[in-house]
Design a protein around this motif. Sequence first.
Motif, PDB file in Angstrom:
ATOM      1  N   ASN A 222       1.002  -1.132   0.090  1.00  0.00           N
ATOM      2  CA  ASN A 222       0.029   0.022   0.084  1.00  0.00           C
ATOM      3  C   ASN A 222       0.924   1.341   0.042  1.00  0.00           C
ATOM      4  OD1 ASN A 222      -2.266  -1.498   0.089  1.00  0.00           O
ATOM      5  ND2 ASN A 222      -2.516  -1.441   2.261  1.00  0.00           N
ATOM      6  N   TYR A 223       1.935   1.267   0.781  1.00  0.00           N
ATOM      7  CA  TYR A 223       2.750   2.199   0.891  1.00  0.00           C
ATOM      8  C   TYR A 223       3.519   2.679  -0.409  1.00  0.00           C
ATOM      9  CZ  TYR A 223       7.334   4.285   2.289  1.00  0.00           C
ATOM     10  OH  TYR A 223       8.538   5.100   2.312  1.00  0.00           O
ATOM     11  N   ARG A 224       4.007   1.501  -1.041  1.00  0.00           N
ATOM     12  CA  ARG A 224       4.604   1.546  -2.548  1.00  0.00           C
ATOM     13  C   ARG A 224       3.668   2.502  -3.198  1.00  0.00           C
ATOM     14  NH1 ARG A 224       8.963  -0.060  -0.356  1.00  0.00           N
ATOM     15  NH2 ARG A 224       9.546   1.863  -0.881  1.00  0.00           N
ATOM     16  N   ASN A 225       2.640   1.818  -3.399  1.00  0.00           N
ATOM     17  CA  ASN A 225       1.492   2.270  -4.353  1.00  0.00           C
ATOM     18  C   ASN A 225       1.105   3.726  -4.017  1.00  0.00           C
ATOM     19  OD1 ASN A 225       1.300  -0.104  -5.693  1.00  0.00           O
ATOM     20  ND2 ASN A 225      -0.420  -0.937  -4.452  1.00  0.00           N
ATOM     21  N   GLU A 226       1.063   4.238  -2.633  1.00  0.00           N
ATOM     22  CA  GLU A 226       0.747   5.487  -2.395  1.00  0.00           C
ATOM     23  C   GLU A 226       1.965   6.494  -2.906  1.00  0.00           C
ATOM     24  OE1 GLU A 226      -1.829   7.069  -1.514  1.00  0.00           O
ATOM     25  OE2 GLU A 226      -1.360   8.960  -0.519  1.00  0.00           O
ATOM     26  N   LEU A 227       3.046   5.871  -2.728  1.00  0.00           N
ATOM     27  CA  LEU A 227       4.318   6.835  -3.134  1.00  0.00           C
ATOM     28  C   LEU A 227       4.416   7.029  -4.904  1.00  0.00           C
ATOM     29  CD1 LEU A 227       7.543   5.327  -1.465  1.00  0.00           C
ATOM     30  CD2 LEU A 227       6.053   7.434  -0.825  1.00  0.00           C
ATOM     31  N   LYS A 228       4.115   5.875  -5.480  1.00  0.00           N
ATOM     32  CA  LYS A 228       3.748   5.842  -6.833  1.00  0.00           C
ATOM     33  C   LYS A 228       2.501   7.136  -7.025  1.00  0.00           C
ATOM     34  CE  LYS A 228       5.287   1.659  -8.450  1.00  0.00           C
ATOM     35  NZ  LYS A 228       4.628   0.219  -7.945  1.00  0.00           N
TER      36      LYS A 228
ATOM     37  N   ASP B 272      12.919   6.863  -0.501  1.00  0.00           N
ATOM     38  CA  ASP B 272      11.725   7.210  -0.262  1.00  0.00           C
ATOM     39  C   ASP B 272      11.290   8.395   0.414  1.00  0.00           C
ATOM     40  OD1 ASP B 272      11.246   4.491  -1.111  1.00  0.00           O
ATOM     41  OD2 ASP B 272      10.591   3.812   0.780  1.00  0.00           O
ATOM     42  N   LEU B 273      12.015   8.680   1.389  1.00  0.00           N
ATOM     43  CA  LEU B 273      12.166  10.203   2.038  1.00  0.00           C
ATOM     44  C   LEU B 273      12.575  11.220   1.123  1.00  0.00           C
ATOM     45  CD1 LEU B 273      11.812  11.598   4.707  1.00  0.00           C
ATOM     46  CD2 LEU B 273      14.320  11.130   5.029  1.00  0.00           C
ATOM     47  N   ARG B 274      13.528  11.025   0.325  1.00  0.00           N
ATOM     48  CA  ARG B 274      14.097  11.759  -0.677  1.00  0.00           C
ATOM     49  C   ARG B 274      12.957  12.398  -1.567  1.00  0.00           C
ATOM     50  NH1 ARG B 274      18.792   8.765  -0.843  1.00  0.00           N
ATOM     51  NH2 ARG B 274      18.440   8.496  -3.108  1.00  0.00           N
ATOM     52  N   LEU B 275      12.262  11.124  -2.040  1.00  0.00           N
ATOM     53  CA  LEU B 275      11.120  11.154  -2.952  1.00  0.00           C
ATOM     54  C   LEU B 275      10.119  12.426  -2.630  1.00  0.00           C
ATOM     55  CD1 LEU B 275       9.739  10.605  -5.577  1.00  0.00           C
ATOM     56  CD2 LEU B 275       8.530   8.612  -4.374  1.00  0.00           C
TER      57      LEU B 275
ATOM     58  N   HIS C  68       8.604  19.873  -2.200  1.00  0.00           N
ATOM     59  CA  HIS C  68       9.381  21.050  -2.921  1.00  0.00           C
ATOM     60  C   HIS C  68       8.909  21.304  -4.350  1.00  0.00           C
ATOM     61  CE1 HIS C  68      12.332  22.729   0.120  1.00  0.00           C
ATOM     62  NE2 HIS C  68      12.246  21.622   0.437  1.00  0.00           N
ATOM     63  N   ILE C  69       8.972  20.332  -5.010  1.00  0.00           N
ATOM     64  CA  ILE C  69       8.275  20.537  -6.429  1.00  0.00           C
ATOM     65  C   ILE C  69       7.007  20.928  -6.662  1.00  0.00           C
ATOM     66  CG2 ILE C  69       7.728  19.136  -8.652  1.00  0.00           C
ATOM     67  CD1 ILE C  69      10.372  17.566  -7.907  1.00  0.00           C
ATOM     68  N   ASN C  70       6.135  20.489  -5.566  1.00  0.00           N
ATOM     69  CA  ASN C  70       4.428  21.126  -5.471  1.00  0.00           C
ATOM     70  C   ASN C  70       4.695  22.477  -5.215  1.00  0.00           C
ATOM     71  OD1 ASN C  70       1.756  20.278  -5.157  1.00  0.00           O
ATOM     72  ND2 ASN C  70       2.034  20.300  -3.069  1.00  0.00           N
ATOM     73  N   ILE C  71       5.280  22.958  -4.342  1.00  0.00           N
ATOM     74  CA  ILE C  71       5.568  24.199  -4.167  1.00  0.00           C
ATOM     75  C   ILE C  71       5.914  24.959  -5.511  1.00  0.00           C
ATOM     76  CG2 ILE C  71       6.583  26.092  -2.749  1.00  0.00           C
ATOM     77  CD1 ILE C  71       6.917  24.092  -0.652  1.00  0.00           C
TER      78      ILE C  71
ATOM     79  N   ARG D  92      16.275  19.806  -7.558  1.00  0.00           N
ATOM     80  CA  ARG D  92      15.460  18.804  -6.836  1.00  0.00           C
ATOM     81  C   ARG D  92      15.504  17.590  -7.309  1.00  0.00           C
ATOM     82  NH1 ARG D  92      15.306  19.828  -1.898  1.00  0.00           N
ATOM     83  NH2 ARG D  92      15.305  22.342  -1.926  1.00  0.00           N
ATOM     84  N   LEU D  93      15.551  17.307  -8.323  1.00  0.00           N
ATOM     85  CA  LEU D  93      15.269  16.024  -9.079  1.00  0.00           C
ATOM     86  C   LEU D  93      16.775  15.163  -8.697  1.00  0.00           C
ATOM     87  CD1 LEU D  93      13.886  16.133 -12.774  1.00  0.00           C
ATOM     88  CD2 LEU D  93      12.893  15.293 -10.308  1.00  0.00           C
ATOM     89  N   VAL D  94      17.746  16.199  -9.061  1.00  0.00           N
ATOM     90  CA  VAL D  94      19.036  15.545  -8.635  1.00  0.00           C
ATOM     91  C   VAL D  94      19.334  15.213  -7.232  1.00  0.00           C
ATOM     92  CG1 VAL D  94      21.760  16.086  -8.679  1.00  0.00           C
ATOM     93  CG2 VAL D  94      20.361  16.796 -10.467  1.00  0.00           C
ATOM     94  N   TYR D  95      18.893  15.810  -6.451  1.00  0.00           N
ATOM     95  CA  TYR D  95      18.857  15.405  -4.982  1.00  0.00           C
ATOM     96  C   TYR D  95      18.155  14.238  -4.821  1.00  0.00           C
ATOM     97  CZ  TYR D  95      18.170  14.919  -0.058  1.00  0.00           C
ATOM     98  OH  TYR D  95      17.986  14.329   1.134  1.00  0.00           O
ATOM     99  N   MET D  96      16.974  14.016  -5.395  1.00  0.00           N
ATOM    100  CA  MET D  96      16.041  12.901  -5.273  1.00  0.00           C
ATOM    101  C   MET D  96      16.453  11.755  -5.499  1.00  0.00           C
ATOM    102  SD  MET D  96      12.207  12.886  -6.660  1.00  0.00           S
ATOM    103  CE  MET D  96      12.117  12.013  -8.110  1.00  0.00           C
ATOM    104  N   VAL D  97      17.281  11.948  -6.768  1.00  0.00           N
ATOM    105  CA  VAL D  97      17.807  10.556  -7.460  1.00  0.00           C
ATOM    106  C   VAL D  97      19.259  10.169  -6.775  1.00  0.00           C
ATOM    107  CG1 VAL D  97      18.642   9.353  -9.588  1.00  0.00           C
ATOM    108  CG2 VAL D  97      16.648  10.884  -9.716  1.00  0.00           C
ATOM    109  N   THR D  98      19.837  11.233  -6.176  1.00  0.00           N
ATOM    110  CA  THR D  98      21.623  10.846  -6.076  1.00  0.00           C
ATOM    111  C   THR D  98      21.631  10.944  -4.599  1.00  0.00           C
ATOM    112  OG1 THR D  98      22.247  13.156  -5.969  1.00  0.00           O
ATOM    113  CG2 THR D  98      22.286  11.871  -8.225  1.00  0.00           C
TER     114      THR D  98
END
Lengths: 271, 227
Positions: B4-10, B76-79, B85-88, B202-208
Amino acid sequence: MTTTPVTAQTDSTEGVAKFSVRGLDFYYGDFHALTGITIDVAENAVTAFIGPSGCGKSTFLRCLNRMNDLIPGTRIEGRITLDGADIYGPGVDPVDLRRRVGMIFQQPNPFPMSIYDNVAFGPRLHGVKKKEELDGIVEQALVRANLWKEVKDIMGRGGLTLSGGQQQRLCIARVLAVQPDVLLMDEPCSAIDPTSVQKVEDLMAELKSSVTIIIVTHNMQQAARVSDETAFFLQERQGEPAELIEFARTAEIFTSPHDRRTEDYITGRFG
Amino acid sequence: MRENYRNELKAIKAEVVDIGRLVIEMSRDATVSLVEGDVDLAERVITADDDLDTRTLALEERTLETIATQFPVARDLRLLYSLAHINIHMERMGDLAVNIAKATRRTAERTGPRTLYDLIRAQGNLVHRVLEAMLEAFETSDLELAYKLEEMDEPIDHLFKQFFRELSRLQEEEEIEWASSMVLASRYLERIADHAVDIGERLVYMVTGEFEAFDESFGDEGESPAS
Ligand SMILES: Nc1ncnc2c1ncn2[C@@H]1O[C@H](COP(=O)(O)OP(=O)(O)OP(=O)(O)O)[C@@H](O)[C@H]1O
Ligand SMILES: [Mg+2]
């Protein structure tokens, strides 16, 4: 003894190393349980050991105070120093080592005697006889174990009449009464109530200025909350020995771990 | 495995991508409304922003709830942190599109010099290239593309400066009022692209897991009327 090559970063990022482990392999008879463990455990810090069941966390913990010596057929290779001295060296008294390196288990195991006698047990064994001196030691140990307020008026009651969480803190007081340098805690909070868990976590934070603490926990949030550094162990394939995969600052492990296997484990993708 | 958690992240990520599409549409419509003097289209952009605000707010709540109940860590936390942030950024881009639409209201009555329209149109096209690339980089975690955003943003800043220079050639009082609305719109467009570049970081941080500010060789020099 030679040091095997290691994959994980092993230097403590904290201050002085309390334990230095180099190229440790451990066997239960023919069963090779751990291989190539090299790690520096920081002094006066909390280090968490995490990893799936059966990856040798308890085994490794027992190497650090030579409790495995008590299991027949076990064998250890490599080197472990405590404050720079080889704990498996000649002339080391394992009983004395276990006083310096105390251990707390998952199931609280108070002796069938009064609360007072439980805590006074160690000091008496080490020759403390005077009543006032013992009283002082007992009180101080119970205060440090975050239990004093709850038991100060019932010191004569049996230790086994306490709640599970109180029993666990009684066991911590019993260990603290002999002034250990290191506290090894093997899933100390798995069998106790949330209030006691909170009290144990609080006492760890208070103790770490004077005691080096290593905690094994299956609770990731607990590891994240209480520890300064985290070591992740993993047995990758059945029948092969477990290894130390990654060792780093806890904040780093839980935000940006370097090893994919660590990440998969802590995010709940396996195990 | 925490299904459920994985699906919610997606699902949360998919919603941010959807919001991104809405934002792209809004800023494209706003630009078109400006250059065509299409007040109806401008009003539609302004109305769409209510929808955007509702969705970004709901997403913020959903993200917070997931953090509070699921204790995400590592990637997951970084995502989740990055999505917040991206939302803002998306919400602000929407506001900037609204500002452009409001400039349409003020300028639609008049037609100014052809060159200025051409400049705005060109700038709008470049901005949309950046936005599309940002969204694609985000959807596919394409870091190479994310790194290109800064480079793609450079000519937009140049066009804004050129716009400003063209403006200073205008003489007539009335035309200047018109033109200052236009130059603000040009500035808003440029800011929209800046947000897209920030999202790339942000994407770079999210991924790396590494914080990294893109090269700011053509960054802000002047004041920022809207951020
Ligand atoms: N006394 C023993 N004799 C033989 N094998 C043992 C003994 N104790 C543990 N083992 C084996 O050594 C391996 C490591 O066990 P250990 O108890 O150290 O793991 P652990 O990480 O503490 O697991 P858990 O999280 O379940 O407590 C396991 O395969 C276990 O079966
Ligand atoms: Mg164990």
